[in-house]
Structures are given as C-alpha cells and as structure tokens.
Scaffold this motif. Structure first.
Motif, PDB file in Angstrom:
ATOM      1  N   THR A  27      34.891  50.669  41.164  1.00 20.81           N
ATOM      2  CA  THR A  27      34.709  48.977  41.856  1.00 20.81           C
ATOM      3  C   THR A  27      34.114  48.158  41.386  1.00 20.81           C
ATOM      4  N   ALA A  28      32.614  48.762  41.528  1.00 22.13           N
ATOM      5  CA  ALA A  28      30.754  48.235  41.137  1.00 22.13           C
ATOM      6  C   ALA A  28      30.748  47.973  40.016  1.00 22.13           C
ATOM      7  N   LYS A  29      31.353  48.616  38.265  1.00 23.35           N
ATOM      8  CA  LYS A  29      31.515  47.770  36.973  1.00 23.35           C
ATOM      9  C   LYS A  29      32.371  46.938  37.568  1.00 23.35           C
ATOM     10  N   THR A  30      33.187  46.985  37.601  1.00 20.96           N
ATOM     11  CA  THR A  30      34.074  45.881  38.112  1.00 20.96           C
ATOM     12  C   THR A  30      33.881  44.414  38.217  1.00 20.96           C
ATOM     13  N   ALA A  31      33.672  44.931  39.195  1.00 21.76           N
ATOM     14  CA  ALA A  31      33.179  43.203  40.249  1.00 21.76           C
ATOM     15  C   ALA A  31      31.573  42.450  39.102  1.00 21.76           C
ATOM     16  N   LEU A  32      31.069  43.956  38.486  1.00 21.51           N
ATOM     17  CA  LEU A  32      30.119  43.968  38.426  1.00 21.51           C
ATOM     18  C   LEU A  32      30.419  43.062  36.695  1.00 21.51           C
ATOM     19  N   GLY A  50      23.281  42.759  31.096  1.00 19.36           N
ATOM     20  CA  GLY A  50      23.228  43.993  31.956  1.00 19.36           C
ATOM     21  C   GLY A  50      22.927  44.784  31.514  1.00 19.36           C
ATOM     22  N   LEU A  51      22.634  45.571  32.530  1.00 21.79           N
ATOM     23  CA  LEU A  51      21.296  46.430  32.556  1.00 21.79           C
ATOM     24  C   LEU A  51      21.279  47.708  33.602  1.00 21.79           C
ATOM     25  N   ASP A  57      26.830  54.708  30.782  1.00 20.82           N
ATOM     26  CA  ASP A  57      27.303  53.779  30.991  1.00 20.82           C
ATOM     27  C   ASP A  57      27.183  52.173  30.618  1.00 20.82           C
ATOM     28  N   VAL A  58      26.011  52.920  29.687  1.00 19.41           N
ATOM     29  CA  VAL A  58      25.805  51.383  28.819  1.00 19.41           C
ATOM     30  C   VAL A  58      26.943  50.779  28.090  1.00 19.41           C
ATOM     31  N   ARG A  59      27.733  52.011  27.155  1.00 16.61           N
ATOM     32  CA  ARG A  59      27.993  52.288  25.962  1.00 16.61           C
ATOM     33  C   ARG A  59      29.566  51.641  26.813  1.00 16.61           C
ATOM     34  N   GLU A  60      29.981  52.436  28.322  1.00 20.06           N
ATOM     35  CA  GLU A  60      31.207  52.110  28.412  1.00 20.06           C
ATOM     36  C   GLU A  60      31.177  50.605  29.004  1.00 20.06           C
ATOM     37  N   MET A  61      30.019  49.861  29.669  1.00 20.39           N
ATOM     38  CA  MET A  61      30.167  48.080  29.911  1.00 20.39           C
ATOM     39  C   MET A  61      30.384  47.878  28.590  1.00 20.39           C
ATOM     40  N   ASN A  62      29.641  48.092  27.626  1.00 17.21           N
ATOM     41  CA  ASN A  62      29.560  47.016  26.602  1.00 17.21           C
ATOM     42  C   ASN A  62      31.666  47.560  26.083  1.00 17.21           C
ATOM     43  N   ALA A 146      21.039  51.318  12.138  1.00 14.82           N
ATOM     44  CA  ALA A 146      21.781  51.390  12.828  1.00 14.82           C
ATOM     45  C   ALA A 146      22.022  50.059  13.473  1.00 14.82           C
ATOM     46  N   ALA A 147      23.078  50.079  14.108  1.00 14.15           N
ATOM     47  CA  ALA A 147      22.773  48.425  15.285  1.00 14.15           C
ATOM     48  C   ALA A 147      24.129  48.468  15.845  1.00 14.15           C
ATOM     49  N   SER A 148      24.075  48.613  17.663  1.00 20.13           N
ATOM     50  CA  SER A 148      25.117  49.000  18.014  1.00 20.13           C
ATOM     51  C   SER A 148      24.904  47.425  19.190  1.00 20.13           C
ATOM     52  N   LEU A 149      25.502  46.924  19.596  1.00 21.39           N
ATOM     53  CA  LEU A 149      25.859  45.874  21.206  1.00 21.39           C
ATOM     54  C   LEU A 149      25.179  45.939  22.219  1.00 21.39           C
ATOM     55  N   ALA A 150      25.362  44.778  23.180  1.00 20.99           N
ATOM     56  CA  ALA A 150      23.178  44.818  23.632  1.00 20.99           C
ATOM     57  C   ALA A 150      24.548  44.024  25.144  1.00 20.99           C
ATOM     58  N   PHE A 151      24.850  43.674  25.296  1.00 23.71           N
ATOM     59  CA  PHE A 151      25.343  42.572  26.571  1.00 23.71           C
ATOM     60  C   PHE A 151      25.291  43.638  27.443  1.00 23.71           C
ATOM     61  N   PHE A 152      24.998  44.763  27.176  1.00 28.77           N
ATOM     62  CA  PHE A 152      24.519  45.922  28.721  1.00 28.77           C
ATOM     63  C   PHE A 152      23.066  46.861  27.806  1.00 28.77           C
ATOM     64  N   THR A 153      22.303  47.285  28.677  1.00 26.64           N
ATOM     65  CA  THR A 153      21.552  47.854  27.335  1.00 26.64           C
ATOM     66  C   THR A 153      20.404  48.842  28.643  1.00 26.64           C
ATOM     67  N   SER A 154      19.996  49.080  28.195  1.00 22.67           N
ATOM     68  CA  SER A 154      19.191  51.058  28.879  1.00 22.67           C
ATOM     69  C   SER A 154      18.235  49.893  30.213  1.00 22.67           C
ATOM     70  N   ILE A 155      17.838  49.839  31.112  1.00 23.70           N
ATOM     71  CA  ILE A 155      16.634  49.823  31.176  1.00 23.70           C
ATOM     72  C   ILE A 155      15.286  49.663  31.220  1.00 23.70           C
ATOM     73  N   PRO A 156      14.562  50.690  30.337  1.00 23.79           N
ATOM     74  CA  PRO A 156      13.552  50.606  30.130  1.00 23.79           C
ATOM     75  C   PRO A 156      14.274  50.148  28.690  1.00 23.79           C
ATOM     76  N   ARG A 157      14.632  49.826  27.688  1.00 25.35           N
ATOM     77  CA  ARG A 157      14.763  49.043  26.500  1.00 25.35           C
ATOM     78  C   ARG A 157      14.314  47.752  27.366  1.00 25.35           C
ATOM     79  N   ALA A 158      14.480  47.564  28.306  1.00 21.87           N
ATOM     80  CA  ALA A 158      14.805  45.492  28.417  1.00 21.87           C
ATOM     81  C   ALA A 158      13.943  45.516  28.981  1.00 21.87           C
TER      82      ALA A 158
END
Length: 276
Positions: A27-32, A50-51, A57-62, A146-158
């Motif tokens: 539910t938190a993911k859906t609301a976010l 998105g963090l 979770d990064v892959r799923e949210m992207n 390679a490149a990957s989607l980054a609408f969401f990313t991990s906190i260390p990478r941000a």
C-alpha cells in the motif's frame, strides 16, 4: 543530521503532512506512485526522484512507473535496446542512469540524465545529462556498459543529486541515519519531500524516528560493553557467544605455540647430543 538528530528533521516534514504510514509495503508503494504521478502531471517543469533502499524495490518501482506513464499517455513509442547481454525498453523522456565507467568515451558510472530520443535503427540513445546539461549520443555498440531506468534509484546512488521533489519509500528495518540523511536532503522545494513508510517493516512512528537517528557505525558485538543500549535486543547474548569463541581460539593458539616450542626444544637437544 550533523548532531545525530534525524528524528527532528522527520518531525519537520511530519508537520507539513508529508510523512505517512501504511499497513503494508504494497500500500505504501501504491500511494507513493500515485503521489509521484500527480506531481508529475501538475508540475511538469519540476524534476522528480524516487528513493528506496533495496535494489529489488528500485526495479519494481521503475517498472510500475513506466506502466503508469504509458497508461496516462506520457510515455510513447518505447523501443527495446540491446546492450551487451541485457536489454531494456526506453522512450523519450525516460530517466536513465549509466551502469559502467568508460573513460575512453567520457562516460562515468552513475551519470543520470533524460532520454532526448531513441535511435529508430541503432542501439543508441541521445541523453541530456544532469548537471552539465550536455547532450550525448550513447551508442551501445561502442559503450561497454548498459543503461537502466532511473525514475527511482537507490539512496546510496542518489548522493550528490538535487531535484525539485523527492519521494522516499522507507520500507526497510535497516533504515538508519546514514540512509535518512541523503534521502531527506535531495529536494529543493520547501515541501518537496514525501516519506512513505510501512508498519509491516517498521513497527510505528516512534520506531521510525529512532531509526532516522540511529548510527550503526559501531554495531558489531565486540564494539559494545555490557549494559549499553543497543538497537538489537539479543546483543548481550551475542557478545557472550563471541567472547567465548575468541577465548577458545586464543587458548588453542597458545597450546599450538607451546607444542611448537616443545618440538623445537626436542630437536635442538637431539642435535646437541649428536654433535658431542
């Protein structure tokens, strides 16, 4: 954060109504994602990020973000690009991150930008990189990564990034001040941070406040003395076990050294008798 009070920073955002707890991570993911899409449509000129902590979770949210954008007509003409042994679909407007350094071409791992166009024939993207604003053609026949989607990313990478609005999925009991600090300082707008946490991972808001101030720098069993408060209720028992193991190994090493010394003395005594 400099004084170890991440809970006070959390309280500030709580007063703005931007810290919301949900019963489950789902539910938190859906609301976010709903909040992310609403802000994207109402503030198209502002940058978003998105963090989350876990790469799964990064892959799923992207994945969810691309589906939502497609359903709202904001993502069109996506094309699958083959990049070495992997492939991914990209479309103009996608946020992407490079996964590998290539100093020969001047690309660095972790560089984030926006796709300007996708080549209709070649495995290549034109990307406008954040920070410099430079537009570069990334041809995956030459770029050895390679490149990957980054609408969401991990906190260390941000770390080091700055955006108008940030969305933190706080759904891990491993949260601490070292994650909370970069997660809560990526936004520029006054109310530009929204925190979504789940009670199936973090017990309650008091627990969340404690985790945001928690310093795990010395969270190993032998770094603590008895009687000190720990984040782990089983710490005292673990210390007993660890110390017992250390003592047994030290005793074993002493026995081995004693046996070696006895053997050496015996050899020296034998050699001395033969020499006489």
């Amino acid at each position: 954060f400099a004084i170890g009070r991440g809970d006070l920073a959390l309280d500030v955002h709580q007063s703005l109504g931007n810290v919301v707890g949900y019963e489950t991570s789902e539910t938190a993911k859906t609301a976010l994602l709903h909040a992310w899409m609403q802000d994207r449509m109402s503030h198209p000129d502002q940058t978003q990020l998105g963090l989350t902590y876990r790469r799964a979770d990064v892959r799923e949210m992207n994945r969810r973000a691309t589906i939502a954008l497609t359903e709202h007509g904001l993502r069109k003409n996506a094309r699958r690009i083959k990049m070495g042994f992997v492939s991914c679909e990209f479309a103009a407007g996608d946020r992407v991150v490079l996964e590998k350094n290539d100093y020969r071409l001047g690309f660095r791992r972790g560089a984030i930008g926006t796709v300007v166009s996708v080549d209709p024939l070649l495995p290549a993207l034109t990307i406008k990189f954040d920070g410099t604003g430079e537009k570069r053609l990334v041809d995956f026949r030459e770029y050895r990564g390679a490149a990957s989607l980054a609408f969401f990313t991990s906190i260390p990478r941000a770390q080091g990034m700055s955006v108008s609005r940030a969305y933190w999925l706080c759904a891990s009991p491993l949260t601490d001040s070292h994650l909370a600090c970069p997660a809560m300082t990526r936004h520029r707008e006054k109310d530009g941070l929204k925190v979504f946490w789940s009670r199936d991972q973090i017990r309650d808001r008091d627990e969340l406040r404690r985790l945001c101030s928690l310093d795990r720098t010395k969270q190993t069993t032998l770094d603590h003395e008895f009687g000190q408060q720990s984040a782990y209720p089983w710490r005292g028992e673990a210390v007993d076990v660890a110390r017992k193991i250390v003592q047994e190994r030290e005793a074993e090493r002493k026995r081995e050294r004693g046996a070696e010394a006895f053997s050496l003395d015996a050899k020296l005594g034998t050699n001395a008798r033969h020499s006489r």
